[in-house]
Write a protein that holds these residues in place. Structure first.
Motif, PDB file in Angstrom:
ATOM      1  N   ILE A  20       0.830  -1.203   0.000  1.00 57.63           N
ATOM      2  CA  ILE A  20       0.000   0.000   0.000  1.00 57.63           C
ATOM      3  C   ILE A  20       0.866   1.255   0.000  1.00 57.63           C
ATOM      4  O   ILE A  20       0.606   2.221  -0.731  1.00 57.63           O
ATOM      5  CB  ILE A  20      -0.947  -0.008   1.224  1.00 57.63           C
ATOM      6  CG1 ILE A  20      -2.001  -1.110   1.069  1.00 57.63           C
ATOM      7  CG2 ILE A  20      -1.619   1.341   1.394  1.00 57.63           C
ATOM      8  CD1 ILE A  20      -2.926  -1.224   2.250  1.00 57.63           C
ATOM      9  N   ARG A  23       2.228   1.993  -3.493  1.00 56.70           N
ATOM     10  CA  ARG A  23       1.305   2.186  -4.614  1.00 56.70           C
ATOM     11  C   ARG A  23       0.243   3.250  -4.366  1.00 56.70           C
ATOM     12  O   ARG A  23      -0.199   3.911  -5.301  1.00 56.70           O
ATOM     13  CB  ARG A  23       0.608   0.862  -4.949  1.00 56.70           C
ATOM     14  CG  ARG A  23       1.528  -0.159  -5.592  1.00 56.70           C
ATOM     15  CD  ARG A  23       0.815  -1.487  -5.768  1.00 56.70           C
ATOM     16  NE  ARG A  23       1.610  -2.396  -6.588  1.00 56.70           N
ATOM     17  CZ  ARG A  23       2.622  -3.108  -6.149  1.00 56.70           C
ATOM     18  NH1 ARG A  23       2.957  -3.034  -4.873  1.00 56.70           N
ATOM     19  NH2 ARG A  23       3.311  -3.899  -6.953  1.00 56.70           N
ATOM     20  N   LEU A  24      -0.199   3.380  -3.132  1.00 58.68           N
ATOM     21  CA  LEU A  24      -1.370   4.214  -2.856  1.00 58.68           C
ATOM     22  C   LEU A  24      -0.936   5.650  -2.547  1.00 58.68           C
ATOM     23  O   LEU A  24      -1.068   6.121  -1.412  1.00 58.68           O
ATOM     24  CB  LEU A  24      -2.181   3.625  -1.698  1.00 58.68           C
ATOM     25  CG  LEU A  24      -3.702   3.805  -1.764  1.00 58.68           C
ATOM     26  CD1 LEU A  24      -4.241   3.211  -3.044  1.00 58.68           C
ATOM     27  CD2 LEU A  24      -4.365   3.156  -0.569  1.00 58.68           C
ATOM     28  N   ASN A  25      -0.415   6.342  -3.566  1.00 58.49           N
ATOM     29  CA  ASN A  25      -0.105   7.759  -3.403  1.00 58.49           C
ATOM     30  C   ASN A  25      -1.143   8.590  -4.153  1.00 58.49           C
ATOM     31  O   ASN A  25      -1.995   8.064  -4.880  1.00 58.49           O
ATOM     32  CB  ASN A  25       1.314   8.066  -3.898  1.00 58.49           C
ATOM     33  CG  ASN A  25       1.544   7.602  -5.322  1.00 58.49           C
ATOM     34  OD1 ASN A  25       0.812   7.979  -6.234  1.00 58.49           O
ATOM     35  ND2 ASN A  25       2.555   6.775  -5.522  1.00 58.49           N
ATOM     36  N   THR A  26      -1.060   9.891  -3.980  1.00 59.86           N
ATOM     37  CA  THR A  26      -2.093  10.788  -4.524  1.00 59.86           C
ATOM     38  C   THR A  26      -2.177  10.719  -6.043  1.00 59.86           C
ATOM     39  O   THR A  26      -3.272  10.669  -6.626  1.00 59.86           O
ATOM     40  CB  THR A  26      -1.818  12.233  -4.080  1.00 59.86           C
ATOM     41  OG1 THR A  26      -1.726  12.276  -2.653  1.00 59.86           O
ATOM     42  CG2 THR A  26      -2.928  13.164  -4.544  1.00 59.86           C
ATOM     43  N   ASN A  28      -1.251   8.246  -8.171  1.00 59.37           N
ATOM     44  CA  ASN A  28      -1.807   6.968  -8.652  1.00 59.37           C
ATOM     45  C   ASN A  28      -3.300   6.866  -8.380  1.00 59.37           C
ATOM     46  O   ASN A  28      -4.070   6.370  -9.217  1.00 59.37           O
ATOM     47  CB  ASN A  28      -1.080   5.801  -7.988  1.00 59.37           C
ATOM     48  CG  ASN A  28       0.352   5.658  -8.475  1.00 59.37           C
ATOM     49  OD1 ASN A  28       0.702   6.152  -9.539  1.00 59.37           O
ATOM     50  ND2 ASN A  28       1.181   4.995  -7.700  1.00 59.37           N
ATOM     51  N   MET A  29      -3.730   7.337  -7.209  1.00 57.38           N
ATOM     52  CA  MET A  29      -5.155   7.290  -6.878  1.00 57.38           C
ATOM     53  C   MET A  29      -5.955   8.189  -7.812  1.00 57.38           C
ATOM     54  O   MET A  29      -7.070   7.840  -8.230  1.00 57.38           O
ATOM     55  CB  MET A  29      -5.372   7.709  -5.417  1.00 57.38           C
ATOM     56  CG  MET A  29      -4.826   6.717  -4.404  1.00 57.38           C
ATOM     57  SD  MET A  29      -4.941   7.338  -2.709  1.00 57.38           S
ATOM     58  CE  MET A  29      -6.709   7.492  -2.500  1.00 57.38           C
ATOM     59  N   ILE A 155      -4.236  -2.928  -5.557  1.00 55.03           N
ATOM     60  CA  ILE A 155      -5.016  -2.003  -4.742  1.00 55.03           C
ATOM     61  C   ILE A 155      -5.623  -0.881  -5.575  1.00 55.03           C
ATOM     62  O   ILE A 155      -6.768  -0.458  -5.340  1.00 55.03           O
ATOM     63  CB  ILE A 155      -4.129  -1.428  -3.609  1.00 55.03           C
ATOM     64  CG1 ILE A 155      -4.941  -0.606  -2.624  1.00 55.03           C
ATOM     65  CG2 ILE A 155      -2.979  -0.631  -4.170  1.00 55.03           C
ATOM     66  CD1 ILE A 155      -5.874  -1.421  -1.771  1.00 55.03           C
ATOM     67  N   LEU A 156      -4.914  -0.406  -6.593  1.00 52.30           N
ATOM     68  CA  LEU A 156      -5.462   0.646  -7.453  1.00 52.30           C
ATOM     69  C   LEU A 156      -6.593   0.115  -8.335  1.00 52.30           C
ATOM     70  O   LEU A 156      -7.555   0.832  -8.626  1.00 52.30           O
ATOM     71  CB  LEU A 156      -4.354   1.242  -8.320  1.00 52.30           C
ATOM     72  CG  LEU A 156      -3.262   2.013  -7.570  1.00 52.30           C
ATOM     73  CD1 LEU A 156      -2.142   2.405  -8.514  1.00 52.30           C
ATOM     74  CD2 LEU A 156      -3.844   3.248  -6.894  1.00 52.30           C
ATOM     75  N   LEU A 159      -9.599   0.054  -6.216  1.00 52.75           N
ATOM     76  CA  LEU A 159     -10.164   1.403  -6.084  1.00 52.75           C
ATOM     77  C   LEU A 159     -11.027   1.752  -7.293  1.00 52.75           C
ATOM     78  O   LEU A 159     -12.138   2.290  -7.149  1.00 52.75           O
ATOM     79  CB  LEU A 159      -9.029   2.408  -5.926  1.00 52.75           C
ATOM     80  CG  LEU A 159      -9.426   3.888  -5.920  1.00 52.75           C
ATOM     81  CD1 LEU A 159     -10.339   4.195  -4.739  1.00 52.75           C
ATOM     82  CD2 LEU A 159      -8.192   4.781  -5.883  1.00 52.75           C
TER      83      LEU A 159
END
Length: 554
Positions: A20, A23-26, A28-29, A155-156, A159
């Protein structure tokens, strides 16, 4: 609050926290959210453009028919009629149904194909960078790493799919699909993702020798399975592949709505049976069958991961596990084969293809590498525990149960157990005498493939996995290709076709073949099998000699 949640995730699963965090940065989200919302907007705009618009006054001279027009009471056709305001009366439930269907298809396609690619590609990168061995040395268990990878790497993608759930749920309810059936579809999606992602993890772990080709091959296989699930049901053993995908649940919803625009999806669904029990008209039985198929596959993929990840030199499955795996698979296959009115020869062909794929996978899962076979041949008596003296007295038991021993005997036992399970079905179907000879021919070919793979993996050469896979593939594909190029039809050269081609005996071309031809084909296969096993035995005998004894002989 976010930091507190991440701390909890890190304490529960450090691998998930690692995925997480990476990968889960602003940025990419934002990209994942924009792609998901844009795709939904394009889909909505496309179907909005499909709504028929009445022509201007004076131009309406011919009747207009459209699939979104409301059916009239005196006709079953989709003839467009004007309402009190002069607009066409639109069947909005049908309109929302098509949005629901296509959003389901695209979401499932993205989850299965893209998710598989992401997982295999991630493992390939970890292997090339050397960080996978570092993860093995960490105190995390194989289960923790397994769950962390499956939940964290895509994870993306999760989302993007979550952002599509509100439109998907509203479209389903607007199409008059009950909420419980939509939730059944979501349950099937979760079960199918668990199976595909577990398979991707095990595939990526065991096929590092494929290099960068790994993720493309895995995603292409996922796409093929997804495509097969889109085909009409056959009421044969082949239908087990339909329940690997959540599109099977989509069929039940369309069947209940009785929409003629999707007849290809619901064809033969009402006649589908499992062990003669109807399962095509009740969504509860359908979701139970989907969970059984996907759950069984996920369990065995997880067993392979748990065994192989801590020890890369171990076989994917133990011999004891392989016996249980074959029994589970054959029971599921048999359930789909037992139909009250099956198609002619369809079940037999499907069972042969499914068993060929299963046994090829089993050969790859049970065949030991060179070092394991070398240790077994040299130190077999020391490896066997002292409380299991029968294994020292009877080497056959060692070949049956020892994980480091050659896999040929275990493959033969698995095939015999399959024959025992499928024999009652064969008796019910009343196959002719060629069926008995055909089973022996198939067993011989499976054992030949297993012996070829074992010899190549025991030989001291570069890339033995590549050569073993290539040789076995050539042994399967080249004989029928060469015979066809030489214009040697089954009628002209029956013995060559029977002795070298898997499952060819079911063809009508061999209905008049004599028992002597079958016998000669079996003897030729036994000759090849004996020569291969003599070669393997001589290699094992040479490996079992001590170094000093080899020097003295020299």
């Amino acid at each position: 609050m976010t930091l507190h949640l991440l701390d909890k995730i890190g304490n529960w699963n450090p691998q998930l926290f690692r995925e997480i965090k990476g990968r889960l940065n602003t940025g990419n989200m934002a990209i994942a959210s924009a792609l998901s919302l844009s795709a939904q907007l394009l889909l909505f705009m496309y179907f909005s453009a499909q709504i028929p618009v009445p022509p201007a006054n004076g131009e309406y001279t011919y009747p207009i028919y459209h699939r979104f027009c409301l059916e009239t009471a005196d006709s079953s056709t989709r003839k467009c009629v004007r309402d009190a305001l002069g607009n066409f009366a639109i069947d909005w439930s049908q309109w929302w149904l098509e949005i629901f269907i296509w959003l389901s298809i695209l979401s499932v396609l993205a989850l299965l194909v893209a998710g598989t690619y992401m997982l295999v590609s991630d493992l390939d990168k970890e292997e090339r960078r050397g960080t996978l061995n570092f993860i093995r040395l960490s105190p995390q268990s194989a289960k923790t790493i397994f769950l962390g990878k499956i939940l964290g790497v895509p994870i993306l993608l999760y989302l993007a799919i979550i952002l599509a759930v509100p439109l998907h749920l509203y479209a389903g309810l607007a199409a008059q699909i009950p909420l419980n059936e939509i939730l059944c579809f979501y349950t099937a999606v979760a079960a199918s993702c668990a199976l595909f992602y577990s398979s991707a993890m095990l595939f990526g772990l065991t096929t590092s020798w494929l290099g960068g080709f790994q993720p493309w091959l895995a995603s292409a296989t996922a796409f093929v399975v997804f495509g097969i699930s889109w085909l009409p049901l056959t009421r044969a053993a082949w239908d087990v592949l339909h329940f690997l995908s959540p599109l099977a649940m989509l069929r039940y919803q369309l069947f209940r709505l009785d929409k003629t625009d999707f007849d290809s999806l619901v064809e033969n669904l009402d006649k589908l049976q499992w062990f003669y029990s109807p399962v095509g008209t009740n969504i509860a039985s359908g979701i139970a069958l989907s969970l059984l198929v996907c759950g069984t596959g996920t369990y065995w993929m997880w067993q392979g991961w748990q065994r192989r990840f801590p020890n890369p030199s171990a076989t994917v499955l133990s011999k004891r596990q392989s016996y249980l795996l074959v029994i589970c698979c054959q029971v599921i296959f048999l359930g789909f084969a037992l139909q009250s009115d099956p198609p002619n020869d369809g079940n037999l062909i499907c069972l042969l293809i499914l068993n060929l794929v299963m046994f090829l996978a089993l050969i790859a899962a049970l065949t030991s590498d060179r070092q394991s076979l070398y240790d077994w041949a040299r130190y077999r008596k020391q490896i066997v525990p002292s409380n299991q003296k029968l294994w020292r007295r009877y080497p056959l038991l060692d070949l049956i149960w020892s994980d480091k021993s050659p896999a040929v005997v275990a493959i033969a036992l698995n095939f015999l157990s399959s024959v025992i399970i499928l024999t009652p079905w064969a008796l019910l179907e009343k196959f002719d005498a060629n069926g008995f000879w055909g089973l022996i021919l198939c067993l011989n070919l499976i054992l030949i493939y297993a012996a070829i793979a074992q010899i190549f993996l025991f030989t001291k050469i570069r890339n033995p996995e590549n050569r073993a896979a290539g040789t076995v593939g050539a042994a399967i594909l080249l004989p029928p290709l060469i015979l066809s190029l030489l214009s040697l039809t089954p009628e002209k050269a029956a013995i060559f076709w029977l002795s070298s081609t898997f499952g060819i005996w079911f063809s009508p071309s061999f209905a008049a073949v004599s028992g002597n031809t079958f016998l000669l084909s079996i003897l030729s296969q036994w000759t090849v099998l004996v020569l291969l096993n003599f070669k393997l035995r001589s290699q094992l005998k040479l490996a079992g000699e001590s170094a000093s004894k080899a020097l003295l002989k020299a």
